[in-house]
Design a protein around this motif. Structure first.
Motif, PDB file in Angstrom:
ATOM      1  N   LEU A  33       0.819  -1.210   0.000  1.00  0.00           N
ATOM      2  CA  LEU A  33       0.000   0.000   0.000  1.00  0.00           C
ATOM      3  C   LEU A  33       0.858   1.267   0.000  1.00  0.00           C
ATOM      4  O   LEU A  33       0.557   2.235  -0.719  1.00  0.00           O
ATOM      5  CB  LEU A  33      -0.929  -0.001   1.217  1.00  0.00           C
ATOM      6  CG  LEU A  33      -2.055  -1.039   1.209  1.00  0.00           C
ATOM      7  CD1 LEU A  33      -2.814  -1.010   2.528  1.00  0.00           C
ATOM      8  CD2 LEU A  33      -3.008  -0.801   0.042  1.00  0.00           C
ATOM      9  N   VAL A  34       1.912   1.270   0.786  1.00  0.00           N
ATOM     10  CA  VAL A  34       2.797   2.443   0.817  1.00  0.00           C
ATOM     11  C   VAL A  34       3.505   2.604  -0.519  1.00  0.00           C
ATOM     12  O   VAL A  34       3.644   3.724  -1.033  1.00  0.00           O
ATOM     13  CB  VAL A  34       3.796   2.330   1.980  1.00  0.00           C
ATOM     14  CG1 VAL A  34       4.845   3.436   1.915  1.00  0.00           C
ATOM     15  CG2 VAL A  34       3.056   2.375   3.319  1.00  0.00           C
ATOM     16  N   ALA A  35       3.934   1.491  -1.126  1.00  0.00           N
ATOM     17  CA  ALA A  35       4.576   1.561  -2.435  1.00  0.00           C
ATOM     18  C   ALA A  35       3.630   2.161  -3.463  1.00  0.00           C
ATOM     19  O   ALA A  35       4.030   3.020  -4.272  1.00  0.00           O
ATOM     20  CB  ALA A  35       5.024   0.167  -2.879  1.00  0.00           C
ATOM     21  N   GLN A  39       4.432   5.546  -5.485  1.00  0.00           N
ATOM     22  CA  GLN A  39       4.498   5.490  -6.945  1.00  0.00           C
ATOM     23  C   GLN A  39       3.473   6.439  -7.565  1.00  0.00           C
ATOM     24  O   GLN A  39       3.719   7.020  -8.622  1.00  0.00           O
ATOM     25  CB  GLN A  39       4.279   4.061  -7.417  1.00  0.00           C
ATOM     26  CG  GLN A  39       5.465   3.151  -7.104  1.00  0.00           C
ATOM     27  CD  GLN A  39       5.145   1.681  -7.221  1.00  0.00           C
ATOM     28  OE1 GLN A  39       3.972   1.282  -7.236  1.00  0.00           O
ATOM     29  NE2 GLN A  39       6.169   0.843  -7.290  1.00  0.00           N
ATOM     30  N   GLY A  40       2.345   6.596  -6.875  1.00  0.00           N
ATOM     31  CA  GLY A  40       1.340   7.541  -7.353  1.00  0.00           C
ATOM     32  C   GLY A  40       1.839   8.977  -7.340  1.00  0.00           C
ATOM     33  O   GLY A  40       1.307   9.831  -8.061  1.00  0.00           O
ATOM     34  N   ARG A  41       2.845   9.245  -6.524  1.00  0.00           N
ATOM     35  CA  ARG A  41       3.466  10.572  -6.492  1.00  0.00           C
ATOM     36  C   ARG A  41       4.603  10.687  -7.505  1.00  0.00           C
ATOM     37  O   ARG A  41       5.282  11.713  -7.568  1.00  0.00           O
ATOM     38  CB  ARG A  41       4.023  10.869  -5.102  1.00  0.00           C
ATOM     39  CG  ARG A  41       3.008  10.872  -3.989  1.00  0.00           C
ATOM     40  CD  ARG A  41       3.649  11.373  -2.713  1.00  0.00           C
ATOM     41  NE  ARG A  41       2.789  11.244  -1.544  1.00  0.00           N
ATOM     42  CZ  ARG A  41       3.056  11.779  -0.359  1.00  0.00           C
ATOM     43  NH1 ARG A  41       4.187  12.479  -0.200  1.00  0.00           N
ATOM     44  NH2 ARG A  41       2.232  11.625   0.651  1.00  0.00           N
ATOM     45  N   GLY A  42       4.842   9.619  -8.239  1.00  0.00           N
ATOM     46  CA  GLY A  42       5.912   9.633  -9.229  1.00  0.00           C
ATOM     47  C   GLY A  42       7.270   9.258  -8.698  1.00  0.00           C
ATOM     48  O   GLY A  42       8.281   9.449  -9.396  1.00  0.00           O
TER      49      GLY A  42
END
Length: 223
Positions: A33-35, A39-42
């Motif tokens: 979940l943290v990954a 990753q959603g933040r680039g």
């Protein structure tokens, strides 16, 4: 109780986060979940685990978790061998490249399982890992805390060799993790593992927030 690792600083580049806790605490779920959020933040993220984060480690994992009885000192040495290869070939290169490394278990698992639960000398077990990794320590260690009886219901249907140990063994593991966090609170985030997974992930992200801006800046400058 072991003293804080005051002589060992986290890596200068990247961000290294270890997820710790007993079997069934939800470490792999939180790493995932943290990954996804990072990753959603680039951000560039590497997710890995111990034992078994490399081809060599996968063979060691098979012996440790699915083999026959392993003597406590041999067990500690096998975990350290996996950690030495993993740190040298996966974790350190990723950190040197400025990535965020999320690791399901690291050296505190050895202190909790082989030290607190198996009865080996805590300081010797930790020093073995420090030698194996050339002093590598995480920026943050997240301890997902759950009592042993509750953890049983959260595990898979086919427990591995360590999961089959007694509830008393797993309570000693839990106590080992909590003692490490109490001795060095600046390096640890202790969370109640029975909270909703996304709430836990949000708490981890909030703890990492002060460092994420620098990581993003470093990754942007390198790209």
């Amino acid at each position: 109780m072991l003293p804080p690792l005051t002589a060992h600083a986290p890596p200068a580049r990247g961000l290294f986060v270890a997820f710790e806790g007993g079997d069934g605490a939800g470490k792999s779920t939180q790493a995932r979940l943290v990954a996804q959020a990072l990753q959603g933040r680039g951000l560039r993220v590497v997710t890995t685990r111990e034992p078994g984060g490399t081809t060599v480690g996968a063979a060691i994992r098979e012996v440790l978790l699915h083999g026959e009885h392993v003597a406590p000192r041999a067990e500690a040495l096998l975990f350290a061998a996996d950690r030495a290869h993993h740190a040298a070939t996966v974790v350190r290169p990723a950190l040197a490249a400025g990535a965020v490394v999320l690791c399901d278990r690291f050296m505190d698992s050895s202190v909790a399982y082989q030290g607190a639960a198996r009865g080996l000398a805590h300081a010797e077990v930790r020093q073995l890992s420090l030698w194996a990794t050339e002093g590598l320590v995480p920026h943050l260690t997240v301890v997902l805390d759950v009592d042993a009886a509750s953890a049983v219901a959260r595990r898979g249907k086919e427990p591995d060799r360590l999961e089959r140990e007694s509830l008393d063994f797993h309570e000693r593991v839990r106590a080992g993790f909590l003692a490490l966090a109490e001795a060095d609170p600046g390096r640890y985030l202790v969370l109640e593992a029975t909270r909703p997974p996304r709430q836990l992930a949000e708490a981890v992200l909030a703890a990492l927030e002060p460092q994420l801006a620098q990581v993003a800046a470093d990754q942007g400058a390198a790209s």
